[in-house]
Structure formats: C-alpha cells, structure tokens
Design an enzyme around this catalytic site. Structure first.
Site, PDB file in Angstrom:
ATOM      1  N   MET A 184       0.686  -0.919   0.002  1.00 24.95           N
ATOM      2  CA  MET A 184      -0.020  -0.190   0.464  1.00 24.95           C
ATOM      3  C   MET A 184       0.502   1.324   0.487  1.00 24.95           C
ATOM      4  O   MET A 184       2.069   1.444   0.774  1.00 24.95           O
ATOM      5  CB  MET A 184      -0.750  -0.277   1.247  1.00 24.95           C
ATOM      6  CG  MET A 184      -1.989  -0.805   0.918  1.00 24.95           C
ATOM      7  SD  MET A 184      -3.300  -0.669   2.898  1.00 24.95           S
ATOM      8  CE  MET A 184      -2.228  -1.781   3.496  1.00 24.95           C
ATOM      9  N   CYS A 218      -4.334   0.809  -9.068  1.00 23.94           N
ATOM     10  CA  CYS A 218      -4.272   2.122  -8.410  1.00 23.94           C
ATOM     11  C   CYS A 218      -5.194   3.817  -9.195  1.00 23.94           C
ATOM     12  O   CYS A 218      -5.473   3.547 -10.774  1.00 23.94           O
ATOM     13  CB  CYS A 218      -3.155   2.804  -8.579  1.00 23.94           C
ATOM     14  SG  CYS A 218      -2.702   4.244  -7.763  1.00 23.94           S
ATOM     15  N   GLY A 259      -9.912  -6.722  -1.084  1.00 22.37           N
ATOM     16  CA  GLY A 259     -11.071  -6.073  -0.824  1.00 22.37           C
ATOM     17  C   GLY A 259     -12.084  -6.356   0.050  1.00 22.37           C
ATOM     18  O   GLY A 259     -13.039  -7.504   0.723  1.00 22.37           O
TER      19      GLY A 259
HETATM   20  C1  LIG Z   1      -3.949   4.326   1.280  1.00 23.69           C
HETATM   21  C2  LIG Z   1      -4.165   2.742   0.909  1.00 23.69           C
HETATM   22  C3  LIG Z   1      -2.617   3.007  -0.215  1.00 23.69           C
HETATM   23  C4  LIG Z   1      -2.933   1.734  -1.153  1.00 23.69           C
HETATM   24  N1  LIG Z   1      -2.068   1.345  -2.157  1.00 23.69           N
HETATM   25  C5  LIG Z   1      -1.664  -0.225  -2.738  1.00 23.69           C
HETATM   26  C6  LIG Z   1      -0.111  -0.112  -3.646  1.00 23.69           C
HETATM   27  O1  LIG Z   1       0.209   0.432  -3.465  1.00 23.69           O
HETATM   28  N2  LIG Z   1      -0.403  -1.434  -4.256  1.00 23.69           N
HETATM   29  C7  LIG Z   1      -1.776  -1.796  -4.526  1.00 23.69           C
HETATM   30  O2  LIG Z   1      -1.687  -3.181  -5.293  1.00 23.69           O
HETATM   31  N3  LIG Z   1      -2.928  -1.816  -4.074  1.00 23.69           N
HETATM   32  C8  LIG Z   1      -2.676  -0.437  -3.251  1.00 23.69           C
HETATM   33  N4  LIG Z   1      -3.628  -0.344  -2.208  1.00 23.69           N
HETATM   34  C9  LIG Z   1      -5.488  -1.448  -2.358  1.00 23.69           C
HETATM   35  C10 LIG Z   1      -4.985  -2.364  -1.571  1.00 23.69           C
HETATM   36  O3  LIG Z   1      -4.205  -3.336  -1.994  1.00 23.69           O
HETATM   37  C11 LIG Z   1      -6.484  -2.824  -1.633  1.00 23.69           C
HETATM   38  O4  LIG Z   1      -6.490  -4.071  -2.475  1.00 23.69           O
HETATM   39  C12 LIG Z   1      -7.731  -2.213  -1.318  1.00 23.69           C
HETATM   40  O5  LIG Z   1      -7.444  -1.298   0.167  1.00 23.69           O
HETATM   41  C13 LIG Z   1      -8.394  -3.489  -1.410  1.00 23.69           C
HETATM   42  O6  LIG Z   1      -8.632  -3.791  -0.524  1.00 23.69           O
HETATM   43  P1  LIG Z   1      -9.570  -3.838   1.883  1.00 23.69           P
HETATM   44  O7  LIG Z   1     -10.872  -3.081   1.151  1.00 23.69           O
HETATM   45  O8  LIG Z   1      -8.991  -4.752   2.095  1.00 23.69           O
HETATM   46  O9  LIG Z   1      -8.702  -2.716   2.251  1.00 23.69           O
HETATM   47  C14 LIG Z   1      -4.028   0.666  -1.313  1.00 23.69           C
HETATM   48  C15 LIG Z   1      -4.968   1.113  -0.520  1.00 23.69           C
HETATM   49  C16 LIG Z   1      -5.292   1.532   0.351  1.00 23.69           C
HETATM   50  C17 LIG Z   1      -5.895   1.929   1.332  1.00 23.69           C
END
Ligand SMILES: Cc1cc2nc3c(=O)[nH]c(=O)nc-3n(C[C@H](O)[C@H](O)[C@H](O)COP(=O)(O)O)c2cc1C
Length: 299
Positions: free
Chosen positions: A1, A84, A185
């Site tokens: 992230m 992204c 997700g």
């Molecule tokens: C602050 C933030 C930064 C993120 N940066 C990345 C990233 O650099 N690469 C990536 O593959 N996903 C990134 N994501 C997406 C997460 O990997 C994930 O797929 C997304 O948050 C959904 O999962 P969740 O609902 O469990 O958080 C980011 C999400 C957040 C909130």
C-alpha cells in the site's frame, strides 16, 4: 500500500504472522530515472522474505527494465499494479487505466516475464468503468501473457473504495485461471479472511486497510483486538522502527499509523488528536506517559 507498507510496517506485520509482504508501489519511470532513491524506498530486511516488489507503469520496455532492477535487488517476485485509481496515475495510463487497455496490459506482463526469472504477478480490479466489468477475461489474458499469480480487488476504478467488493467476481477468476489467485477487498477482520477463502476458493488473502493500526489481524488464533497496553507497546515499537529507517521524518509519517492504532479505544480520542502533533519519538513517549498518569488518577 502506497504510503503505508514500508519496511517498518511490514516488519510489524511479519512479526504478527503475515506470510508474504509487498512493497509500496514504485513508479517504474522513477526507478530508472532516479536509481539512487531505490535503495531507501525499496529497502527490506532479509527476514521479511518472501517479499514482492510492486511496480507501476505504462510502457512495456520501461516495466521490463524496472522488473530487472527488482530482481537484481533480490526480491522474490515482481507485481504489477493495475488497480491504482489515483487521478495522476490513471492520467499517465498506469495503474487501473490498464484495465481498459488489455493489449497494453498483456504486453507489459509479457515483457516483464521475458525479462526476469522471478515470478511476475498482477494486482487488478474488476474493471475501469462500473458499466464494463472486464473479469474474468482480463485475468485469463494476464495468465496467458505470463503472469504466475494474480490478485483481485473486485471494485471498479470508478468505485475507488466506495460500495462493497464483489467477491463473486473473485470466485469467477479462481474458476477460470490455472495460476494462484489472491483475494482482496473488505478484509477487515479474521472473519472476513475466513469467509473470503470459503466463498471464493482463493489461494491467498491480501490484507490491506484491515492491517492499518491492526497487525493482530494476521494472528490466526486471535479473535479480538488486544488491550490498550499491548497496542501502546506495538505502536512504540513501530515508531522506533520508523525512526531507525527514516530518522525524525519517520515520526511525521508515523502520525497516521498512530491514529489508526488508537482508533476506537474509549477514552483515547484526546490522545489520538495529540498524536497528530508528535515530531520526535520522545513526544510520543511523553504523551503516552501523560495519558497513563491521567488514567491512573481517574481509576
Ligand atoms: C492507502 C492505500 C494505499 C494503497 N496502495 C496500494 C498499492 O500501492 N498497491 C496495491 O496493489 N494496492 C494498494 N491499495 C489497495 C489495497 O491493496 C486493497 O486492494 C484495497 O484497499 C482493498 O482491500 P481492503 O478493502 O481490504 O482495504 C491501497 C489501498 C489503500 C487504502
């Protein structure tokens, strides 16, 4: 992230049971234009393995070159960001923008897979537009282009983080490709981890927001968040790592982690506000001591 999974954060997650960790996404263009920056930005410790370097870009040649750098740096795999939703990234035809250009996405994966011996994987969303879900066809294409593993966050770019993740799309991908699939997700607790695996058959669970301020999510036996004292101990340990790797600036970056750590604790609202003002590690120690003193008087 991005802005979260630096080496300090990853080490905390590893210590609590994360199996595989990913770097923040690194811009392939930046990696090649300013290579001296890579050592600090993509820094990791040996015991973090297996560790995957994630890169972002829109040009097959540049991405292949950046993948080679990732391999030379000793990473166990290289992951392409095709998820992204940020305006600047999408505007440069990178990240989730690749979901609407399957030809280019496939060329990128193919060029990378030809350039390195480590596994190339793809992190993607369900589509760019709400009206055009590209899965599971897009996933099949990525597999055919040479992806050794896939991960899906089943929201569209248009959705960004709104609404809920559609795990039925994750399941469709699992059923239609031969490579391992990771599910992302709405993974906010152990129960979600269990359900996501059960409902979709994914081989791995990608924990993202659920780990922010909560590395205990990786502990298989834990059902509840730990008591405040344990959270304090971990937050202090995290802060020391931030200072170790980033100097005093690490404490400025640590502020957001601190608000996440202390989110939801009754009576800690004031403490959380004050944590947004810490400049050095000692500020944090002082704040916590003051808070503990007040608690003792109140008891
Ligand atoms: C602050 C933030 C930064 C993120 N940066 C990345 C990233 O650099 N690469 C990536 O593959 N996903 C990134 N994501 C997406 C997460 O990997 C994930 O797929 C997304 O948050 C959904 O999962 P969740 O609902 O469990 O958080 C980011 C999400 C957040 C909130």
């Amino acid at each position: 992230m991005a802005g979260v999974t630096d080496t300090a954060f990853r080490q905390i997650c590893k210590r609590h049971g994360a199996d595989v960790v990913f770097t923040e996404m690194a811009s392939a263009n930046m990696m090649l234009a300013a290579p001296t920056r890579n050592e600090a930005f993509l820094r990791y410790e040996e015991w973090e393995r297996p560790i995957i370097g994630q890169i972002m870009g829109g040009d097959p040649k540049v991405m292949a070159e950046a993948a080679r750098v990732i391999e030379e740096m000793g990473f166990d795999g290289v992951d392409v960001n095709m998820g992204c939703p940020e305006k600047k990234i999408v505007g440069n035809a990178c990240g989730s923008s690749l979901l609407r250009d399957g030809d280019m996405a496939a060329r990128i994966v193919e060029a990378m897979a030809n350039a390195v011996n480590i596994p190339v994987s793809v992190k993607m969303r369900s589509g760019f537009y709400d009206s055009d879900i590209v899965q599971p066809q897009f996933a099949i294409r990525m597999e055919n282009a040479g992806a050794a593993a896939l991960a899906i966050h089943p929201r569209t770019k248009e959705q960004a983080y709104k609404g809920s993740a559609d795990w039925t799309i994750t399941r469709q991908i699992v059923e239609n490709v031969g490579v391992p699939v990771g599910g992302s997700g709405d993974v906010m607790d152990r129960e979600a981890i269990r359900r996501l695996r059960e409902e979709t058959g994914v081989q791995g669970i990608w924990v993202a927001r659920g780990a922010m301020g909560n590395p205990w999510i990786f502990e298989r036996e834990r059902t509840e968040r730990p008591p405040l004292a344990e959270v304090i101990e971990t937050a202090l340990e995290h802060a020391r790592l931030m200072v170790k790797y980033k100097g005093n600036h690490g404490m400025i970056e640590m502020r957001k982690h601190l608000t996440w750590y202390f989110n939801g604790f009754p009576g800690a609202a004031a403490l959380r506000e004050q944590m947004k003002t810490v400049n050095v590690y000692e500020d944090l120690v002082r704040l916590i001591e003051q808070h503990q003193l007040l608690e003792r008087f109140a008891a």
